[in-house]
Design an enzyme around this catalytic site. Structure first.
Site, PDB file in Angstrom:
ATOM      1  N   GLY A  11       0.843  -1.053  -0.166  1.00 38.47           N
ATOM      2  CA  GLY A  11       0.141  -0.335  -0.163  1.00 38.47           C
ATOM      3  C   GLY A  11       0.723   1.241   0.132  1.00 38.47           C
ATOM      4  O   GLY A  11       2.080   1.251  -0.819  1.00 38.47           O
TER       5      GLY A  11
ATOM      6  N   HIS B 228       2.016   3.051  21.337  1.00 41.02           N
ATOM      7  CA  HIS B 228       1.883   3.863  20.289  1.00 41.02           C
ATOM      8  C   HIS B 228      -0.041   4.206  19.672  1.00 41.02           C
ATOM      9  O   HIS B 228      -0.473   4.328  19.159  1.00 41.02           O
ATOM     10  CB  HIS B 228       1.318   3.032  18.977  1.00 41.02           C
TER      11      HIS B 228
END
Ligand code: APR
Length: 339
Positions: free
Chosen positions: A11, A198
């Site tokens: 991607g 994160h």
């Protein structure tokens, strides 16, 4: 230079990764795999036949390969919709996942639904690594970061030095950028560490932020630093908000490449990375962003830094958030035979 690096997912991030791996000549062969475009069984048969022949991985690899004379790179590119191209990889960089996209009726999948889909994807990725390159060093980028690294580890159980998540490097790079702008100095003068999970609870560690070796507070007032730290925590969302789709892709790819180079060139570089803790920072069995040394052995050492009291309690809070997601993973994997 390694013999072979594999990129899973072609991607936005995967595309930048392959291009840069080739440009920097980090491996003799770069392999990339992605099942897209997926064949939709509801489509007319001719459309299904077309989708079977198309391949985002092959298309991107061919495009990059045709630029190799201009890059002066003899890197060999292999691409496929299947995982067999990963055969014999020394290093894997994992970007495979499904983003939060609107359904045709305009509704969005819930976080749980998205996690469930991405755990399925990660299960396939883990099976592929186990089958084709079980000794490879794994750098994982796919989100939700901490949960995906935890899942890969649960499935593959590699030595703890051979699996690491990329997040702290990116979050620290964002913090460095904003601090450099506020201080009016070169980004290369700014050192910073962002630790923890994160997500919104990540911990930009002010006591570790230095400008040319001097404390950051000498250059940027406390209230401005607070605003910078808050912006850092939400920096991914800021990019998505502007793009209107997907996620940031250049800075995440550059961060993973920096980690890959530290390992390939045995740099012994200290970076913030998502590593398996076995008692460090009072945490056992979770993957959390901490300072590590990256070298030829992968995650060669975890560094335990003396945090201030408020940093320590912020890290504890962030660890609690990571633990909650991993418990969700355990619950879902326990209930799902597909992974
Ligand atoms: N195996 C391999 N690749 C897969 C699989 C699978 N089972 N399922 C999906 N993919 C591919 C998709 O087809 C897509 O091309 O993963 C690719 C992901 O690319 P993008 O959707 O463009 O996402 P990108 O911006 O590259 O981000 C990748 O990193 O930072 C994170 O949040 C981000 O989780 C996301 C990941």
């Amino acid at each position: 230079m390694l013999d072979k690096i594999g990129v899973i997912g072609a991607g936005y991030i995967g595309g930048v990764l392959v291009q840069e791996l080739v440009r920097r000549r980090l491996a003799k062969t770069v392999a990339v795999t992605d099942p897209a475009p997926f064949v939709n069984p509801d489509d007319p048969p001719e459309r299904q036949e077309t989708a079977k022949k198309q391949s985002v991985a092959k298309g991107k690899a061919l495009d990059i390969m045709e630029g190799t004379p201009l890059l002066g790179s003899d890197t060999i590119l292999e691409a496929s919709k299947g995982y067999e191209v990963l055969d014999g990889c020394d290093m894997i960089i994992n970007t495979a996942g499904v983003p939060r996209k609107a359904r045709p009726d305009g509704s969005f999948p819930s976080r749980e639904e998205l996690l469930e889909i991405n755990l399925k994807v990660t299960g396939q990725v883990a099976d592929a690594i186990a089958r084709y390159c079980k000794n490879a060093m794994i750098i994982s980028i796919a989100n939700p970061l901490d949960a995906i690294v935890y899942t890969l580890n649960r499935k593959l159980d590699p030595p703890k030095n051979k699996i690491v998540g990329m997040a702290g490097m990116l979050d620290s790079s964002r913090y460095r950028t904003f601090v450099a702008q506020a201080a009016g100095v070169s980004v290369s003068n700014v050192e910073a560490l962002v630790l923890g999970g994160h997500g919104d609870t990540m911990v930009p560690v002010r006591s570790c932020c230095r400008i040319a070796g001097m404390p950051v507070e000498k250059f940027v007032p406390a209230d401005e630093l607070e605003a910078i730290e808050s912006r850092t925590r939400k920096a991914g969302g800021e990019v998505v908000g502007l793009l209107g789709f997907g996620s940031a892709f250049v800075s995440p790819a550059l961060s993973a490449l920096d980690m890959a180079e530290a390992i390939i060139y045995d740099k012994k570089k200290i970076v913030a990375a998502c590593a398996r803790l076995e008692g460090e920072y009072g945490v056992k069995g979770l993957f959390v962003g901490v300072p590590v040394i990256l070298g030829a052995g992968g995650v060669e050492r975890i560094i335990e830094h003396d945090l201030t009291d408020s940093e320590k309690s912020a890290l504890d809070k962030s660890v609690a958030a990571v633990r909650k997601t991993c418990e969700e993973v355990d619950r879902m994997l326990g209930a799902s035979a597909a992974v």
